[in-house]
Design an enzyme around this catalytic site. Sequence first.
Site, mmCIF file in Angstrom:
data_model
loop_
_atom_site.group_PDB
_atom_site.id
_atom_site.type_symbol
_atom_site.label_atom_id
_atom_site.label_comp_id
_atom_site.label_asym_id
_atom_site.label_seq_id
_atom_site.Cartn_x
_atom_site.Cartn_y
_atom_site.Cartn_z
ATOM 1 N N HIS A 86 18.148 -20.878 -47.413
ATOM 2 C CA HIS A 86 19.551 -20.659 -47.161
ATOM 3 C C HIS A 86 20.188 -21.724 -46.305
ATOM 4 C CE1 HIS A 86 19.705 -16.361 -48.847
ATOM 5 N NE2 HIS A 86 18.531 -16.139 -48.796
ATOM 6 N N ASN A 159 23.043 -10.865 -50.511
ATOM 7 C CA ASN A 159 22.883 -12.051 -50.742
ATOM 8 C C ASN A 159 24.200 -11.423 -52.547
ATOM 9 O OD1 ASN A 159 21.301 -13.520 -49.795
ATOM 10 N ND2 ASN A 159 19.472 -12.141 -51.486
ATOM 11 N N TYR A 373 13.683 -12.050 -38.637
ATOM 12 C CA TYR A 373 14.563 -13.682 -38.439
ATOM 13 C C TYR A 373 14.769 -13.714 -36.759
ATOM 14 C CZ TYR A 373 16.785 -12.303 -42.677
ATOM 15 O OH TYR A 373 16.802 -12.616 -44.307
HETATM 16 FE FE1 HDE Z 1 16.218 -13.833 -45.549
HETATM 17 N N1 HDE Z 1 15.893 -15.020 -44.479
HETATM 18 N N2 HDE Z 1 14.110 -13.249 -45.522
HETATM 19 N N3 HDE Z 1 16.725 -12.965 -47.247
HETATM 20 N N4 HDE Z 1 18.144 -14.724 -45.980
HETATM 21 C C1 HDE Z 1 16.989 -15.826 -44.039
HETATM 22 O O1 HDE Z 1 16.703 -16.338 -41.486
HETATM 23 C C2 HDE Z 1 12.930 -13.423 -45.078
HETATM 24 C C3 HDE Z 1 16.034 -11.834 -47.493
HETATM 25 C C4 HDE Z 1 19.497 -14.077 -46.134
HETATM 26 O O2 HDE Z 1 23.231 -18.274 -43.200
HETATM 27 C C5 HDE Z 1 15.471 -16.439 -42.308
HETATM 28 O O3 HDE Z 1 18.192 -17.778 -40.219
HETATM 29 C C6 HDE Z 1 11.878 -12.881 -45.340
HETATM 30 C C7 HDE Z 1 16.428 -11.029 -49.032
HETATM 31 C C8 HDE Z 1 20.602 -14.912 -45.505
HETATM 32 O O4 HDE Z 1 21.986 -17.995 -42.042
HETATM 33 C C9 HDE Z 1 14.595 -16.231 -42.461
HETATM 34 C C10 HDE Z 1 12.367 -12.328 -46.658
HETATM 35 C C11 HDE Z 1 18.416 -10.787 -48.767
HETATM 36 C C12 HDE Z 1 20.154 -16.263 -45.329
HETATM 37 C C13 HDE Z 1 14.432 -14.901 -43.797
HETATM 38 C C14 HDE Z 1 13.340 -12.197 -46.761
HETATM 39 C C15 HDE Z 1 18.344 -12.163 -47.429
HETATM 40 C C16 HDE Z 1 18.795 -15.659 -44.891
HETATM 41 C C17 HDE Z 1 15.842 -18.576 -42.743
HETATM 42 C C18 HDE Z 1 12.056 -10.846 -47.300
HETATM 43 C C19 HDE Z 1 19.291 -10.652 -48.896
HETATM 44 C C20 HDE Z 1 20.720 -16.832 -44.642
HETATM 45 C C21 HDE Z 1 17.200 -18.536 -41.141
HETATM 46 C C22 HDE Z 1 11.107 -9.758 -46.939
HETATM 47 C C23 HDE Z 1 19.915 -9.011 -48.414
HETATM 48 C C24 HDE Z 1 21.830 -16.251 -43.253
HETATM 49 C C25 HDE Z 1 17.589 -17.228 -41.102
HETATM 50 C C26 HDE Z 1 22.152 -17.250 -42.755
HETATM 51 C C27 HDE Z 1 18.012 -16.498 -43.674
HETATM 52 C C28 HDE Z 1 13.211 -14.132 -44.018
HETATM 53 C C29 HDE Z 1 14.229 -11.644 -48.403
HETATM 54 C C30 HDE Z 1 19.622 -12.896 -47.350
HETATM 55 C C31 HDE Z 1 13.349 -17.307 -42.657
HETATM 56 C C32 HDE Z 1 11.622 -12.586 -44.318
HETATM 57 C C33 HDE Z 1 16.130 -9.769 -49.220
HETATM 58 C C34 HDE Z 1 22.202 -14.929 -46.421
HETATM 59 O O5 HDE Z 1 14.424 -15.206 -41.259
#
Ligand code: HDE
Length: 700
Positions: A86, A159, A373
Amino acid sequence: MPKPPTPTDAPSTLHDLTVQRGAGGELHQRAEAGQPVLTTAQGGPVADDQNQLKVGARGPVLMEDFHFREKLFHFDHERIPERVVHARGYGAHGYFETYESLAQYTRADIFQRAGEVTPAFVRFSTVAGSKGSFDLARDVRGFAVKLYTQEGNWDLVGNNIPVFFIQDAIKFPDVIHSVKPEPDRAFPQAQSAHDTFWDFISLTPESMHMVMWVMSDRAIPRSFRFMEGFGVHTFRLLDAQDRSTFVKFHWKPKLGMQSVLWNEAMKINGADPDFHRRDLWNAIQAGDFPEWELCLQLFDQDFADSFDFDVLDPTKIIPEEILPAVPVGRLVLDRMPENFFVDTEQVAFMTQNVPPGIDFSDDPLLQGRNFSYLDTQLKRLGSPNFTHLPINAPKCPFANFQQDGHMAMHNPKGRAIYQPNSFGIGPREDPERGFRSYGAQEVGTKARLRPESFADHYSQARMFFHSQTAVEQRHIVNALGFELGKCEVPAIRLRMLAHLRTIDETLAAGVADRLGVTELPEPATPAVPVREVAPSPALSILENPPASFAGRKVGVLVANGFDAALLAELNAALQAEGAMVELIAPTVGGATSSDGTKVPAHHAVEGAPSVLFDAVCLLMPQAGAEALCREVPALDFVKDAFVHCKVIGFSEGAVPLLTAAGVLPDADEGMVGLREGASDTFVALCRRLRIWGRELGAGL
Ligand code: HDE
């Protein structure tokens, strides 16, 4: 009514005469009366910001030039690590308004009072690309909402697709590594159309439902304003007695859903890589504030147990036809950040940020995210004090005994920074108001297991495909054909075709056709029998069209001598609909209308292909059209508008341009001859957004 920006909105006075040469020939831009004086970061006024401190005019330079050293030092450290996923995103401020009290289900303060207004910040994003990648990648869009409630920040980090690729967070690095640029060659950027992604996917049957969504039009939205958002996981609401109700969160755009065609997306990326950013910026600046309704699917354990799937499995949805999503409030975005970096880059979303009254379920993806996160914020923002940044700080009173660390902005006051303490200093716990977890009874053997209830990977993939209109199904077939066609390893294409056969035979046959595969592999063997699930019309974009053309944009191509009255009428009709108009002319200087007025253009034709608009008009006398027939960008403008199924309005004089572009003026109902009084017909047709009948002929 939104006010469309006019080309003359740009500031007319620029301070362009203030750079002067000093006595020694050096350049200066001096502070004028009332202007602040330039200082160092330490506050010292700066006399000369144009030249290093040197011995004589031609050097050498001196190390003692602290101003130069500080300026370059700061510049060298401007970047912070981009988000590992993202990375490319765009945010806006706004507010959430609660419709009615939900005290029956939750004690969360934000849902107690009808009309309660809570400040919000939203960041939309793509997943795979780096920070500088283009907006129209075929990708999932992040829809992360931070709500600054009276009882702490609530981050709904969602999402625009309600399911995910994987069921367990331990697979997240794998799915992301597979979609990112391949590490030996460092390409392709922001694209899933390559071997490693499809290799991983074809070896991961649990991703099949998500794959259907990502290959659908949902993954190429027209703008952030026209897409849905989803919390994905099942969460819990807890009432005052800590009784639990399961909940799924949905955001529904007031303007309705809309996507672009893949052929358009590829062209938009070239013409305007910031298409989605610009769209949100322009809409908010024009006062056309985008709005979403928060809708809840609420259910209890018995209802959850009645499904053939597990509500803890993030690759599944509960169809809205079975359980309606009830509107409980609205989100309005009405203000852009004053500075992109300060807010949008530094905002730190965390799934673990939930206020009292909202709690997690045992979804193993959500549980893993709750760990990840916090970790990522320390890496990116470099200090445990990232909550001291204004964008991340709560807007309600807060107090604790945390102190020091890099960049501490507010340490606790007084002598005792621990508790219990007998100095009477500092905050204390509150069992009544404080966060309490749902008291679930947990028993089980410690093991690394995937539950049997997560085993069905194909039924909902099939349901999604069957819920699409014929046009949308064709788009899915084409997208898979495109993506797998970019895979160099034939075995990967075949492995995917095996999965597609298990989802739907016509889908597989269509994709095989586009890949030139004549011998299909055996269908993939599902772990459990695939069920026939009733289609869910709520999953189709085209089955749920917008009520109006509001929020959309019409590109009007004009040439000298265009009919001023016709343009005025068109403008009025589109404004009344809530749509925007942008003028395109052979040069950005504009064109002279029939009444002799020179009208400035927003764009020159070569900089504004029709892919940037939802519908187009051609207003010009015959001579203007004939001149434009020699311009490739003008011919492409018309041809693309037609094959992309857009409504085309044209004055009689424009017919030669249509003809030169190979478009018949009476080709279909989407071709509207514009004469006085016809603007309303044009607008009414625009509401259909696309004339889909053309698509088969266009073979996109
Ligand atoms: Fe994320 N995800 N994610 N994700 N995600 C990040 O956090 C992670 C997942 C989502 O505009 C990171 O600040 C793991 C699902 C958004 O700043 C990180 C898993 C969904 C954003 C991270 C998922 C999301 C992130 C990278 C699997 C939809 C952007 C930078 C378990 C429900 C937020 C950050 C923004 C961002 C980890 C899966 C949505 C690395 C481990 C499912 C919208 O922490």
